[in-house]
Structures are given as C-alpha cells and as structure tokens.
Design a protein around this motif. Structure first.
Motif, mmCIF file in Angstrom:
data_model
loop_
_atom_site.group_PDB
_atom_site.id
_atom_site.type_symbol
_atom_site.label_atom_id
_atom_site.label_comp_id
_atom_site.label_asym_id
_atom_site.label_seq_id
_atom_site.Cartn_x
_atom_site.Cartn_y
_atom_site.Cartn_z
ATOM 1 N N ALA A 1 81.730 -28.636 36.559
ATOM 2 C CA ALA A 1 83.111 -29.009 36.887
ATOM 3 C C ALA A 1 83.978 -28.725 35.663
ATOM 4 N N HIS A 2 84.229 -27.441 35.413
ATOM 5 C CA HIS A 2 85.003 -27.037 34.240
ATOM 6 C C HIS A 2 86.493 -27.253 34.422
ATOM 7 N N GLY A 3 86.928 -27.342 35.661
ATOM 8 C CA GLY A 3 88.351 -27.513 35.921
ATOM 9 C C GLY A 3 89.107 -26.203 35.856
ATOM 10 N N VAL A 4 90.429 -26.300 35.998
ATOM 11 C CA VAL A 4 91.316 -25.139 36.000
ATOM 12 C C VAL A 4 92.539 -25.482 35.163
ATOM 13 N N THR A 5 92.973 -24.526 34.349
ATOM 14 C CA THR A 5 94.203 -24.687 33.569
ATOM 15 C C THR A 5 95.108 -23.496 33.845
ATOM 16 N N ILE A 6 96.319 -23.789 34.273
ATOM 17 C CA ILE A 6 97.339 -22.762 34.490
ATOM 18 C C ILE A 6 98.471 -23.073 33.526
ATOM 19 N N GLY A 7 98.854 -22.095 32.723
ATOM 20 C CA GLY A 7 99.836 -22.301 31.665
ATOM 21 C C GLY A 7 101.254 -22.498 32.162
ATOM 22 N N ASP A 8 102.191 -22.465 31.221
ATOM 23 C CA ASP A 8 103.611 -22.651 31.503
ATOM 24 C C ASP A 8 104.217 -21.385 32.110
ATOM 25 N N PHE A 9 105.159 -21.585 33.008
ATOM 26 C CA PHE A 9 105.974 -20.522 33.600
ATOM 27 C C PHE A 9 105.146 -19.400 34.222
ATOM 28 N N CYS A 10 104.096 -19.789 34.919
ATOM 29 C CA CYS A 10 103.284 -18.823 35.668
ATOM 30 C C CYS A 10 103.754 -18.784 37.112
ATOM 31 N N TRP A 11 103.375 -17.727 37.808
ATOM 32 C CA TRP A 11 103.645 -17.608 39.235
ATOM 33 C C TRP A 11 102.343 -17.183 39.883
ATOM 34 N N ILE A 12 101.825 -18.037 40.751
ATOM 35 C CA ILE A 12 100.576 -17.752 41.457
ATOM 36 C C ILE A 12 100.949 -17.369 42.883
ATOM 37 N N GLY A 13 100.593 -16.153 43.294
ATOM 38 C CA GLY A 13 101.002 -15.610 44.582
ATOM 39 C C GLY A 13 100.301 -16.248 45.768
ATOM 40 N N THR A 14 100.890 -16.064 46.921
ATOM 41 C CA THR A 14 100.396 -16.623 48.179
ATOM 42 C C THR A 14 98.932 -16.274 48.405
ATOM 43 N N GLY A 15 98.154 -17.300 48.735
ATOM 44 C CA GLY A 15 96.761 -17.099 49.101
ATOM 45 C C GLY A 15 95.819 -16.812 47.949
ATOM 46 N N ALA A 16 96.284 -16.906 46.724
ATOM 47 C CA ALA A 16 95.396 -16.683 45.583
ATOM 48 C C ALA A 16 94.394 -17.829 45.480
ATOM 49 N N THR A 17 93.206 -17.529 44.947
ATOM 50 C CA THR A 17 92.170 -18.534 44.716
ATOM 51 C C THR A 17 91.843 -18.545 43.232
ATOM 52 N N ILE A 18 91.907 -19.742 42.637
ATOM 53 C CA ILE A 18 91.618 -19.923 41.221
ATOM 54 C C ILE A 18 90.317 -20.717 41.132
ATOM 55 N N LEU A 19 89.284 -20.146 40.522
ATOM 56 C CA LEU A 19 87.965 -20.778 40.474
ATOM 57 C C LEU A 19 87.760 -21.602 39.206
ATOM 58 N N SER A 20 86.793 -22.504 39.272
ATOM 59 C CA SER A 20 86.455 -23.398 38.174
ATOM 60 C C SER A 20 86.238 -22.626 36.875
ATOM 61 N N GLY A 21 86.811 -23.154 35.813
ATOM 62 C CA GLY A 21 86.691 -22.531 34.499
ATOM 63 C C GLY A 21 87.809 -21.561 34.177
ATOM 64 N N ALA A 22 88.647 -21.238 35.151
ATOM 65 C CA ALA A 22 89.736 -20.287 34.920
ATOM 66 C C ALA A 22 90.801 -20.895 34.024
#
Length: 170
Positions: A114-135
């Motif tokens: 269970a590494h989790g997920v970190t998305i930084g500041d001012f990002c844009w994640i597009g429709t239907g994207a999948t972000i996996l553990s550790g990203a």
C-alpha cells in the motif's frame, strides 16, 4: 469485530456522501469524516473504497477539483496537490493485493503493498486515467485521457498511453 463494525459505518457514510449534491458541501463533509481537505476544494460525486481506516488517507490541498465518477482506493495514502484537476472517471488505486484475504498462492510472488499515490501541484489528470499504487506525479504534469500511470512522472511534462509515456516538456 469492532473493526468490522467500524468499517461498515464508514461504508454507510460513503454511500450517504454520494447523495450530497453540492461539491463544496461534499468537501466539507469529507473534512468532518477525517480527510485533510484544503480551501476551495470541489469534489463531485465519486466513490471511495477500502475504508478500513475511514477517510484519513485522503489529502486534498487547496483549489483541488475532483470530477464526477472518480474512484479513490483509500487503503494507502492519496495526496492531491494544490490546484490539481482530476477529470471525470479518474481511478486512483493506492494498494495492490492479489488475494491475501483468501490465501491466494499468488501473494508469495506478488506480495501486498500500500504505497499510496501522490499527485503534485497544478496537475491535470485526463478523463478515465488510472493512477496505480506507488505513482508519483510531478508538479505541473498533464496525464492524457485513459492513460495508465505507474512509477514516477517528471514535473512539467505531458504523459499519454498505456503505460503512460512522456511525450514532451510543458
């Protein structure tokens, strides 16, 4: 037994949370339920799973926008940076488990994490994207629609595809 009851209460609260029609009110309710939620956060109707720890693994910084029908796995920590937008139907998976609860032999080869997920500041994640553990998605990064993200993504870059690959700097 107490853990099972607690988990059941969080599942019921998650179901009720989906009935809330106002995105800013939903953000405030998440804060009351234990999530760390910044100012001016909008969370449209979405799903939260793996609530054994409630909502405490959710961290949404100021000015975050979570689009409709997103899915958050809260087994591990999920951190979304300031000013980031998650488009509709983004999936964030914070852990992997090939079947430890039922004794799957695959766990010997692929242990639970269970590494989790970190998305930084001012990002844009597009429709239907999948972000996996550790990203870890660097600041200012754009992830294209339907991309599959694992590992680290460089800051200020555009990523697309399955698996996501860097196209250019932005």
């Amino acid at each position: 037994m107490a853990g099972t009851i607690k988990h059941g209460v969080f599942v019921l609260l998650e179901m009720l949370l989906r009935l809330c029609v106002a995105p800013r009110l939903r953000s405030n309710l998440l804060r009351l339920l234990g999530a760390k939620v910044g100012k001016n956060v909008r969370v449209y109707e979405c799903r939260f799973i793996n609530l054994e720890n409630g909502f405490k693994n959710l961290h949404l910084a100021d000015d975050v926008h979570v689009g409709a029908d997103c899915l958050f796995d809260l087994k591990g920590p999920v951190r979304i940076g300031r000013g980031t937008t998650l488009s509709p139907r983004v999936t964030i998976i914070s852990h992997s488990d090939p079947g430890s609860s039922h004794g799957s032999p695959i766990v010997a080869q692929y242990p639970c994490e269970a590494h989790g997920v970190t998305i930084g500041d001012f990002c844009w994640i597009g429709t239907g994207a999948t972000i996996l553990s550790g990203a870890i998605v660097g600041n200012g990064t754009v992830v294209g629609a339907a991309a599959l993200v694992r590992g680290d993504l460089q800051a200020n870059s555009l990523y697309v595809g399955v698996p996501a690959r860097r196209i250019k700097s932005i």
